[in-house]
Design a protein around this motif. Structure first.
Motif, short mmCIF file in Angstrom:
data_model
loop_
_atom_site.label_atom_id
_atom_site.label_comp_id
_atom_site.label_asym_id
_atom_site.label_seq_id
_atom_site.Cartn_x
_atom_site.Cartn_y
_atom_site.Cartn_z
N GLY A 1 106.23 19.36 26.73
CA GLY A 1 105.24 20.27 26.19
C GLY A 1 104.82 21.22 27.30
N PHE A 2 104.56 22.49 26.99
CA PHE A 2 104.26 23.44 28.05
C PHE A 2 103.29 24.50 27.56
CE2 PHE A 2 106.33 27.29 26.56
CZ PHE A 2 107.18 26.80 25.58
N LEU A 3 102.68 25.19 28.52
CA LEU A 3 101.88 26.37 28.20
C LEU A 3 102.18 27.42 29.26
CD1 LEU A 3 99.59 27.48 26.30
CD2 LEU A 3 98.08 27.06 28.23
N GLY B 1 94.81 32.17 40.20
CA GLY B 1 95.19 33.53 39.79
C GLY B 1 96.70 33.70 39.66
N ASP B 2 97.45 32.65 39.98
CA ASP B 2 98.91 32.79 39.95
C ASP B 2 99.45 32.62 38.53
OD1 ASP B 2 98.56 32.88 42.62
OD2 ASP B 2 99.61 31.01 43.09
N ARG B 3 100.58 33.27 38.28
CA ARG B 3 101.25 33.10 36.99
C ARG B 3 102.17 31.90 37.10
NH1 ARG B 3 105.53 36.60 34.33
NH2 ARG B 3 105.28 36.08 32.14
N LEU B 4 101.76 30.81 36.48
CA LEU B 4 102.51 29.56 36.62
C LEU B 4 102.78 28.96 35.25
CD1 LEU B 4 100.43 27.93 39.53
CD2 LEU B 4 102.71 28.93 39.71
N LEU B 5 103.95 28.36 35.13
CA LEU B 5 104.27 27.60 33.94
C LEU B 5 103.59 26.24 34.09
CD1 LEU B 5 106.11 27.44 31.40
CD2 LEU B 5 107.97 26.77 32.92
N VAL B 6 102.91 25.79 33.03
CA VAL B 6 102.25 24.48 33.08
C VAL B 6 102.96 23.57 32.08
CG1 VAL B 6 100.05 23.25 32.88
CG2 VAL B 6 100.07 25.66 33.54
N GLU B 7 103.40 22.41 32.56
CA GLU B 7 104.17 21.51 31.70
C GLU B 7 103.61 20.10 31.75
OE1 GLU B 7 108.42 23.59 32.87
OE2 GLU B 7 108.10 21.47 33.33
N GLN B 8 103.81 19.37 30.68
CA GLN B 8 103.50 17.94 30.74
C GLN B 8 104.50 17.27 31.66
OE1 GLN B 8 103.31 17.38 26.32
NE2 GLN B 8 101.68 15.99 26.94
N ALA B 9 104.02 16.34 32.47
CA ALA B 9 104.93 15.61 33.37
C ALA B 9 105.73 14.60 32.55
CB ALA B 9 104.13 14.91 34.45
N VAL B 10 107.04 14.68 32.64
CA VAL B 10 107.91 13.74 31.93
C VAL B 10 108.22 12.58 32.87
CG1 VAL B 10 110.16 13.43 30.83
CG2 VAL B 10 108.96 15.62 30.64
N GLU B 11 108.01 11.37 32.40
CA GLU B 11 108.36 10.21 33.23
C GLU B 11 109.72 9.70 32.83
OE1 GLU B 11 106.26 6.92 34.55
OE2 GLU B 11 104.32 7.84 34.03
N ALA C 1 94.46 29.81 35.67
CA ALA C 1 93.07 29.68 35.19
C ALA C 1 93.01 29.74 33.67
CB ALA C 1 92.20 30.76 35.82
N ASP C 2 93.84 30.58 33.07
CA ASP C 2 93.85 30.70 31.60
C ASP C 2 94.40 29.43 30.94
OD1 ASP C 2 92.97 33.46 31.45
OD2 ASP C 2 94.92 33.95 32.31
N ALA C 3 95.12 28.61 31.71
CA ALA C 3 95.71 27.39 31.14
C ALA C 3 94.85 26.17 31.44
CB ALA C 3 97.11 27.19 31.71
N ARG C 4 93.64 26.40 32.01
CA ARG C 4 92.81 25.28 32.48
C ARG C 4 92.57 24.23 31.39
NH1 ARG C 4 88.00 27.10 35.59
NH2 ARG C 4 87.68 25.34 36.95
N GLU C 5 92.14 24.68 30.23
CA GLU C 5 91.75 23.74 29.17
C GLU C 5 92.96 22.90 28.73
OE1 GLU C 5 89.65 24.30 24.93
OE2 GLU C 5 89.20 25.82 26.45
N TRP C 6 94.08 23.59 28.49
CA TRP C 6 95.29 22.89 28.04
C TRP C 6 95.73 21.89 29.10
CZ3 TRP C 6 100.34 21.88 29.37
CH2 TRP C 6 101.20 21.48 28.34
#
Ligand SMILES: Nc1ncnc2c1ncn2[C@@H]1O[C@H](COP(=O)(O)OP(=O)(O)OP(=O)(O)O)[C@@H](O)[C@H]1O
Ligand SMILES: [Mg+2]
Length: 396
Positions: free
Chosen positions: A124-126, A175-185, A132-137
């Motif tokens: 899953g990703f955002l 402030g960076d543009r970063l892909l945020v993903e769920q960590a897969v184990e 900062a815009d992805a903080r809540e997710w």
């Protein structure tokens, strides 16, 4: 005589140059000014130099190299060569991964989008304009992995496991543009394939060991991995074909990384280029054919003529030794390791007095070993021999 245009040479691309010359091709190669001193002298190749090792610079060099007429094939092997090579392949109607596969290969955000649309297994990703815009997710999906869209070598990849770690990262990188993903184990693998017109002609699975979270630097690669459970093998096979279809892969070499998570294979990333970390060499050693020549043949639209081998005849691994951070006080065991019959190469790039930083990205690794053995067991014994005999001591 067939004419090959090689985008980038360096040390990783040198076997492509050698293969093409051996095949009797004429070669025009683009190289960066920094890499120029290492170019081979006295070959039939024609070299074109570019100022920087940037995607855009490679394109200018490649267009100039193509200036006196279209080549018969174009090979670009490393991350920053992919775009220039694909643009030329597209312009001249030559075989290649496809322009869309190349564009997607260069951007992990695009990889997530095409795989989401195709229903390919992935975390899953955002992707939001800033972290900062992805903080809540991110807070709702801990642990998460944040990563830049276009870097490599685990640079900037970081797992955030707690609310505190997330807040800390927001302070440093909000402030960076970063892909945020769920960590897969689950265990990690890569898959390398020779593909022509979307069909897989050769495939290899590599089992990986990395450093623990948060930075995941790759430490050991073992080629010729087999999934004993047929359901897992089928799932991986379907998954890899799904990734190829999702990115629109046509012709060339593909390298993708995945974890076997609780829901099956999950894509970490995919690239339409030669794998790094000496993996191409390890594949040649394991399967007993010249992977580089296969790629040159594909690029020139030549038959492969039984070159590829379906299964490994030996088992190679690439291993990166570690030592505690600090100043190096002693290195021992190198001669003994080099003399081992299953060790192809051992190299430590640091000397006594050099400092070793805590490992956060691949570029901070201090050396490597390549081994190849007749059986999986002998390979494991050889890796253990390398690990136990190489002593790098540090202080402070
Ligand atoms: N969502 C995730 N879940 C678990 N582990 C992850 C995830 N994303 C990345 N990793 C780990 O971090 C490593 C580096 O991530 P990724 O491959 O995306 O970055 P990279 O900089 O391109 O790495 P490299 O160039 O070293 O392959 C992966 O190989 C994997 O071990
Ligand atoms: Mg990776």
């Amino acid at each position: 005589m067939k004419e090959l245009l090689l985008v980038g040479v360096g040390s990783m691309g040198r076997p492509y140059l050698d293969a093409a010359l051996r095949m009797g091709c004429s070669v025009r190669a683009v190289e960066s000014r920094a890499g120029a001193p290492n170019l081979p002298a006295g070959t039939r190749a024609e070299f074109h130099l570019v100022d920087h090792a940037l995607d855009e610079s490679w394109l200018l060099g490649a267009l100039r190299a193509a200036g006196r007429g279209a080549p018969d094939g174009v090979v670009g092997f490393a991350e920053t060569h992919v775009t220039a090579a694909a643009l030329l392949q597209d312009r001249f109607g030559l075989p290649g991964p496809s322009l869309q596969a190349a564009v997607i290969s260069r951007n992990k955000g695009l990889q997530r989008m095409v795989c989401a649309a195709a229903g390919v297994g992935q975390p899953g990703f955002l992707l939001a304009p800033t972290l900062a815009d992805a903080r809540e997710w991110a807070a709702e999906h801990l642990p998460v992995v944040v990563k830049p869209l276009t870097l490599g070598g685990s640079l900037g990849v970081e797992q955030l496991s707690t609310a505190e770690a997330l807040e800390d990262a927001l302070g440093r990188r909000g402030g960076d543009r970063l892909l945020v993903e769920q960590a897969v184990e689950g265990p990690e693998f890569s898959w390398e394939a020779v593909v022509r017109d979307g069909a897989v002609l050769f495939e290899n699975t590599t089992a990986k060991e990395t450093t623990a979270p948060p930075y995941f630097v790759e430490l050991t690669h073992r080629c010729g991995h087999r999934f004993d459970d047929p359901r897992t093998a089928d799932a991986v096979s379907g998954f890899t074909r799904g990734v190829l279809a999702a990115i629109g892969m046509r012709t060339g070499l593909v390298h993708l990384e995945f974890r076997l998570g609780p829901q099956g294979p999950a894509l970490m990333e995919v690239a339409v280029r030669t794998p790094g970390d000496y993996l191409a060499e390890a594949i040649c050693l394991s399967y007993g054919f010249d992977l580089y020549e296969a790629v040159v043949r594909l690029a020139l639209d030549l038959p492969l003529d039984g070159l590829l081998r379906p299964g490994p005849s030996r088992y190679a691994a690439v291993h990166y030794p570690r030592c505690p951070p600090g100043r190096i006080t002693g290195i021992s065991g190198l001669a003994e390791i080099a003399a081992h019959p299953f060790v192809v190469r051992i190299s430590v790039d640091r000397g006594v007095g050099d400092s070793v930083a805590p490992m956060r990205s691949s570029s901070q690794r201090i050396g490597h070993a390549v081994v190849v053995a007749p059986t999986v067991e002998a390979r494991e014994e050889t890796l253990e021999f390398v690990r136990s005999r190489l002593r790098i001591t540090t202080a402070g």
